[in-house]
Design an enzyme around this catalytic site. Sequence first.
Site, PDB file in Angstrom:
ATOM      1  CB  CYS A   1      -0.941  -0.004   1.192  1.00 34.37           C
ATOM      2  SG  CYS A   1      -0.131   0.088   2.793  1.00 34.37           S
TER       3      CYS A   1
ATOM      4  CB  CYS B   1      29.302  -7.918  14.175  1.00 36.22           C
ATOM      5  SG  CYS B   1      28.415  -7.113  12.829  1.00 36.22           S
TER       6      CYS B   1
ATOM      7  CB  CYS C   1      44.102  18.199   6.614  1.00 38.87           C
ATOM      8  SG  CYS C   1      44.015  20.007   6.594  1.00 38.87           S
TER       9      CYS C   1
ATOM     10  CB  CYS D   1      37.550  -4.450   9.955  1.00 38.26           C
ATOM     11  SG  CYS D   1      37.853  -5.052  11.646  1.00 38.26           S
TER      12      CYS D   1
ATOM     13  CB  CYS E   1      33.657   6.014   5.779  1.00 36.04           C
ATOM     14  SG  CYS E   1      33.684   4.886   4.372  1.00 36.04           S
TER      15      CYS E   1
END
Length: 701
Positions: free
Chosen positions: A130, A288, A229, A301, A273
């Site tokens: 819907c 995890c 930077c 990781c 990231c």
Amino acid sequence: MGSEKDSESPHSSVSGIPNPKCRGPGKKQGRISFHSLFHSKRGPRGSKANVGTPLAQQLHQQQQIQQQQLLQPPTPTNVSSDPSTADPAEPLSTSQASLGGQELLECPLCLVRQPAEQLPELQGCSHRSCLCCLRQYLRIEITESRVQLSCPECAERLAPWQVALILDDPNLMEKYEEFLLRRCLASDPDCRWCPAPDCGFAVIASGCASCPRLVCRREGCGAEFCYHCKQAWHPNQTCDSARQQRALSLRTHSNHSPSYTAEQGHTDDIKPCPRCGAYIIKMNDGSCNHMTCAVCGCEFCWLCMKEISDLHYLSPSGCTFWGKKPWSRKKKILWQLGTLIGAPVGITLIAGIAVPAMVIGIPVYIGRKIHSHYEGKKTSHHRRNLAITGGVALSIITAPVIAAVSVGIGVPIMLAYVYGVVPISLCRGGGCGVSRGKGRGVRIDFDEDDGPITVADAWRALKSPSLGESSLEGAASGLSTTSPSEGLSVAPGGLGDTPHFNTLAGGALGARTGKYSRLEVQGTELGKEVAGRETGSLGAASDCASTRGMAGSITSSYTLPDREGTNLEIQVDIETKPSHLCLTTEEDLAPPTAAMAPGVGEEPQDCSSRRSRTVMDSPLGLSPGMSLREGLRDVTLAQPESIRSDLEMSDTQSDDIAELTSDDCDSPHPKSCHGAPPQATCRALNPTDSLHCPDNVILYV
């Protein structure tokens, strides 16, 4: 008489014509119908009439509840005795599938039946939901920066035009397009986002590694920031020192802020990231360490901050799937040694247990499966027993073959993993700590690592096209050539005990010289195809360069301390494509006074202004042949400027060398390098001079 006897007989109530004389017996023998329960007439005896009243009320209430559940209005109390209208089951069942002639479909998300017009059909799959559920789903996904939108029931991707039709919200659609653009630009290594608050402007700084001062061109912003930077522009300061200064000021501001509390989260919970640099917060809830960036989709990781595959946590990298920190070097080395030594015993033990387990377990498993298959079916016992016996006999024959094949394939794979993958993974990059000394055999280093990855370490590990990746920390003297372009780092720092760090052309050098000490530095830079990596700079009195990694950085203005009997010799050899630098012989150089003063108070310049200049004024001079104690300083520094484009470059190189040498420069107390009195030999060259541009420059100071 006969008629009276017949009327008094008990069978007279069955006759079609009622007898008015026999009311009592006829009443007792009457039939009980479903209609009589609701419409029973009161008889002369009230006790009998009140017996059926509670039962009728209960049935009536149950019927009303059923009618309300089926969304039908309650029927009136006086129901006709027609059996077709007494049972409403058939019209109610048909109303569930259609409403006013329209087909009703059930939404798989909210489980509510709605008309087919409210359940749009998605392109690429046959699933339908819907509009309300789809809008809520897309709103949550876009708000959490997840732009790879797919069907709620499968992995089929949604087209942008479908998202626009379902959302029907311009604000959310604008945010969705912005996230899509960010995800696309995250793959460009030269993309730099303006660090100014409330500014979402991006700059594609291709080939600006040698001139890292960038300016945001958005109207009303104009912020200046560093290419390396990606923070606010810091003139006459390295990127590492500027980062430390920002961290110190932020810590001081946080300590004095009234909203600061000691219970705030640790900085280890926030990391950038490794691909796009977007900050990610990981909740300390036992989740995890396999993270996925919502902006660029990078899988990495959380412990080592590296892009990983599915086998990362199975390899001996020291990263655990659920742990909070990676293994220490000692633990990894001990695990490696234990694996190498105990692998034959462990593999033999596993094979010795697996072979009899498979030989016995496979027939038992097959027999149980066949027995459970025939248990619920109506088959003869002989047929079931025959099937079980045949299956078990066949599995007894094939079980040894399966066990032999499994051991023959599994044992070599485990041996190859233990003696191949484990040592290579641990010793890659010196992670195993095994080194070979000179005449001392093999040495194993059990020193602990520096600890978990911090935000600063994660930023240093980011893949950047900048030429400078060297760190300015530490006080060891030497030449660091960690930049991709093999640049030069020259630091004619203080001639005392305190080293000075200045970066030039991508490296860092800490020069620590004492009495009667001598320093000689030689660097070479090969020409590249990329314009940003073809340029070298040897220091200038301008703040138009970042000093982090620094192809195109500056040497800060400073005054050399007066040390007795200290000479400094610097030899620079740069091989690059011709630039706008022009040097002449020693006779053509005149001693202007402007070259003796440091370039202070100059306006900052951007990349365009930097490329337009041919020669930058030197901030200080070191006269060859003159002792520092006498206070006569003169220096001649050459700086090849950035080349505008590959079309303006020439493939020819010159072998001209401009040398400033002296026979007496090697002595601790040189009197002069020439017969004549010492004179300053450095002047600012005129940009209009049409002189030859050398390829190799050797400077002696």
